[in-house]
Design a protein around this motif. Sequence first.
Motif, PDB file in Angstrom:
ATOM      1  N   ASP A 100     -39.123   3.365  -4.332  1.00  0.00           N
ATOM      2  CA  ASP A 100     -38.793   2.615  -5.545  1.00  0.00           C
ATOM      3  C   ASP A 100     -37.957   3.410  -6.544  1.00  0.00           C
ATOM      4  N   GLY A 101     -37.569   4.636  -6.188  1.00  0.00           N
ATOM      5  CA  GLY A 101     -36.703   5.416  -7.055  1.00  0.00           C
ATOM      6  C   GLY A 101     -37.410   6.261  -8.098  1.00  0.00           C
ATOM      7  N   THR A 102     -38.715   6.516  -7.913  1.00  0.00           N
ATOM      8  CA  THR A 102     -39.465   7.317  -8.881  1.00  0.00           C
ATOM      9  C   THR A 102     -38.839   8.701  -9.063  1.00  0.00           C
ATOM     10  N   GLY A 103     -38.433   9.329  -7.979  1.00  0.00           N
ATOM     11  CA  GLY A 103     -37.861  10.672  -8.061  1.00  0.00           C
ATOM     12  C   GLY A 103     -36.585  10.716  -8.876  1.00  0.00           C
ATOM     13  N   GLU A 104     -35.717   9.739  -8.666  1.00  0.00           N
ATOM     14  CA  GLU A 104     -34.468   9.678  -9.419  1.00  0.00           C
ATOM     15  C   GLU A 104     -34.735   9.404 -10.900  1.00  0.00           C
ATOM     16  N   ASP A 114     -42.557  14.401  -6.188  1.00  0.00           N
ATOM     17  CA  ASP A 114     -42.313  13.069  -5.642  1.00  0.00           C
ATOM     18  C   ASP A 114     -42.063  13.106  -4.136  1.00  0.00           C
ATOM     19  N   ASP A 115     -42.768  12.228  -3.436  1.00  0.00           N
ATOM     20  CA  ASP A 115     -42.672  12.166  -1.974  1.00  0.00           C
ATOM     21  C   ASP A 115     -41.642  11.135  -1.515  1.00  0.00           C
ATOM     22  N   PRO A 147     -48.345  14.341  -8.875  1.00  0.00           N
ATOM     23  CA  PRO A 147     -47.780  13.815  -7.624  1.00  0.00           C
ATOM     24  C   PRO A 147     -47.447  12.329  -7.782  1.00  0.00           C
ATOM     25  N   THR A 148     -46.346  11.894  -7.202  1.00  0.00           N
ATOM     26  CA  THR A 148     -45.964  10.481  -7.306  1.00  0.00           C
ATOM     27  C   THR A 148     -45.493   9.918  -5.971  1.00  0.00           C
ATOM     28  N   ARG A 201     -39.745  15.925  -2.318  1.00  0.00           N
ATOM     29  CA  ARG A 201     -40.203  16.193  -0.960  1.00  0.00           C
ATOM     30  C   ARG A 201     -39.660  15.098  -0.048  1.00  0.00           C
ATOM     31  N   PRO A 202     -39.541  15.379   1.259  1.00  0.00           N
ATOM     32  CA  PRO A 202     -38.843  14.443   2.138  1.00  0.00           C
ATOM     33  C   PRO A 202     -39.603  13.170   2.483  1.00  0.00           C
TER      34      PRO A 202
END
Length: 244
Positions: A42-46, A37-38, A8-9, A64-65
């Motif tokens: 900071d753009g962790t998901g991208e 990723d929630d 999880p991030t 996740r949203p």
Amino acid sequence: MKITMVVPTYNEYENLPRLVKEVLSLPLEDISLLIVDDNSPDGTGELAEQLGKEYNGKVKVLHRPGKLGLGTAYNQGFQRAIADGADYIGQMDADFSHPIEKIPEMVDRLKNYDVVIGSRYVRGGKLDEKWPFYRKWLSGFGNFYARTILGLQIKDVTGGFKIWRRETLEAMPLDRIKANGYMFQVEMNYVSSKLGFKPFEIPIYFKERTHGTSKMNFAIQKEAAIRTLKIIKIYKDIKPIRKK
């Protein structure tokens, strides 16, 4: 064996590239990461998506949203990993508090156990010396409190560094496990214990994060204190099962 580590991030941009590199460099034939990723500002998901392309699909992302909690992140991650065909499903933090080099040993132990736990509280385990006294006391007391009330033999009931056999998770009522924060770890341990699954704890050195900030807060601590008192009743219907 196909191994998926669920991570999880939320705002782990600085940590993610190194984490991915170190996990995928382990001497394991088929290991991958599932980043949950929630919607990190900071753009962790991208970044995770980019890393997935760089590492030929060895990094997958569940977006996740928003901040929906650690428990739901792991629950959704576990179910996604099962659906993707993982044999062993791990869980770990993205902040390097969990020693990545221990993963091969944990995987090896799964030959004889249902879940392997990286433990701070078995012989040889240790907390970071930099932790202030109050954090060490809170962590130790939280474990003692939950273990005593729930009658668990596991020493580190609040730890989040684990690898599960697929069959273990499939047999657990994940839809009923509603806790978030570290209480999610306690609840998972309690349910797996009631079902009769065998845990094994290996000692780890739990290191303080070097980037970002801790997600621990008073609401998480309050949830743990209250829900620990409730879960015996919640799961009174669960009986041991015989594995095939």
